[in-house]
Design a protein around this motif. Sequence first.
Motif, PDB file in Angstrom:
ATOM      1  N   ASP A  29       0.859  -1.170   0.000  1.00 51.83           N
ATOM      2  CA  ASP A  29       0.000   0.000   0.000  1.00 51.83           C
ATOM      3  C   ASP A  29       0.901   1.228   0.000  1.00 51.83           C
ATOM      4  O   ASP A  29       1.533   1.519   1.010  1.00 51.83           O
ATOM      5  N   LEU A  60      -6.215   1.175   4.867  1.00 46.96           N
ATOM      6  CA  LEU A  60      -5.055   1.845   5.448  1.00 46.96           C
ATOM      7  C   LEU A  60      -5.245   2.098   6.950  1.00 46.96           C
ATOM      8  O   LEU A  60      -4.293   2.080   7.728  1.00 46.96           O
ATOM      9  N   PRO A  92      -4.458   8.037   2.247  1.00 45.94           N
ATOM     10  CA  PRO A  92      -3.494   7.558   1.247  1.00 45.94           C
ATOM     11  C   PRO A  92      -3.257   8.592   0.173  1.00 45.94           C
ATOM     12  O   PRO A  92      -4.032   9.532  -0.005  1.00 45.94           O
TER      13      PRO A  92
END
Length: 449
Positions: free
Chosen positions: A157, A430, A447
């Motif tokens: 990620d 996240l 993000p």
Amino acid sequence: MKSVCALLNRRWLSLCLLLLFFTADLQAQQRIEGLRVWPAPDHTRLVFDLNGPIQHRVFMLENPRRLVIDMQQVRLNSPLSPSLDGTPIQRVRSAVRDQHHLRVVLDLSQEVQPRSFLLRPNQQYGHRLVVDLVMPDQVSPTQRAASVARQAQRGRDPRRIVVAIDPGHGGEDPGAIGPAGTREKLVVFAIAQEVARLLDADPAFETVLTRTGDYYVGLRQRVEIAREARADLFVSIHADAYRSPQPRGSSVYVLSQRGATSESARWLADAENRADLIGGVEGLLTLDDKDEVLANVLVDLSMTATLSESLNAGGRVLRQMGQINRLHKRNVEQANFLVLRSPDLPSMLIEAGFISNPQEEQRLRDRQYQRQMARQIAQGIQEYFRDHPPPNTLLAAQESPARDYVIRRGDTLSEIARRNGVDIGELRRLNGLSNDVIQVGQRLRIPAS
């Protein structure tokens, strides 16, 4: 003396009639000129070269496992002795049945699902009988592409940018053939492999090849492989050909919705699209559940954005190729290529050069030049994505790192995602959220957008 002559004449007449019937029988039968075998990851293709159309049937036998191919009014012109390496075929046997028909038996090492069809003559081959042995236990190209997509996103990620690289033609479809016999399918496969190697060496990229060897993949299946991999860009690599040997230079094409930008673009698109006659036909995009007006609006909106990205990316690649080779056209051209018709996937078709031009053919078959061309293509792709990184990718994170946000009264998770231009699922992931419940004062990681 007269009776002896009459007897000899009758015998000669009988012999002539026998020879006449025998010759007519041979002419009535079609001939198998040879057999070619093309192994692929999930199937093996057999191609019988014929001198005319035939009638045939295919069926399986068990204990031991065999595939039987019966052909009517056919005879062998040469032994069937192809290489069987990498195939489920252990042995090929043949025998004449009822004096006029031929039975071919394949001894098999594993379960297969056979399918067969006839092909009419084209520029390279005459009539052909194609028999595909589909291996259900093997990983198909689309399954492999889906696995690439999962690996690219698992545990990362943000994610890598996925580029689908499509070496044109392959197997039974050699593509264009140069004056010295250079086959397009081999040249573009070498270039595509090198492009994939260069991009895979960049931590920000991940690639998937639509074919990994010398075998045929249908035009629609190539796009499906890219979509299964959730590719950010589809790049089809070819080596141009034209009716005369004079044209030369590299080109980049994207889809045209209104027609080709030049006569050569139209001619080339028609030639490339004919390759799909070698295999099956599958759909690209399903909008069956949509109202007709809504479906048209969705496709138009998607295609407009996709075409803009395709033109931008194609322009970067074209400029890079122009540093090592003459350009056939200074701008990106447009034509109705079948492999570029996916409305949700930015796509380009690269013509590395004219294989029909004797001087350019010599360059295209040179291994060092193939590497140079691959390097320019890879650099054009990298340059485009550095300036236009897709959301939630490593390149986007480098430009805009994840940041913190403290929730205020009236905030909702969906509104926070919308304001920051991020996917709500990515936002949940996240922050370790199992639902959309948030509290005032709670700190969220946002993000990169």
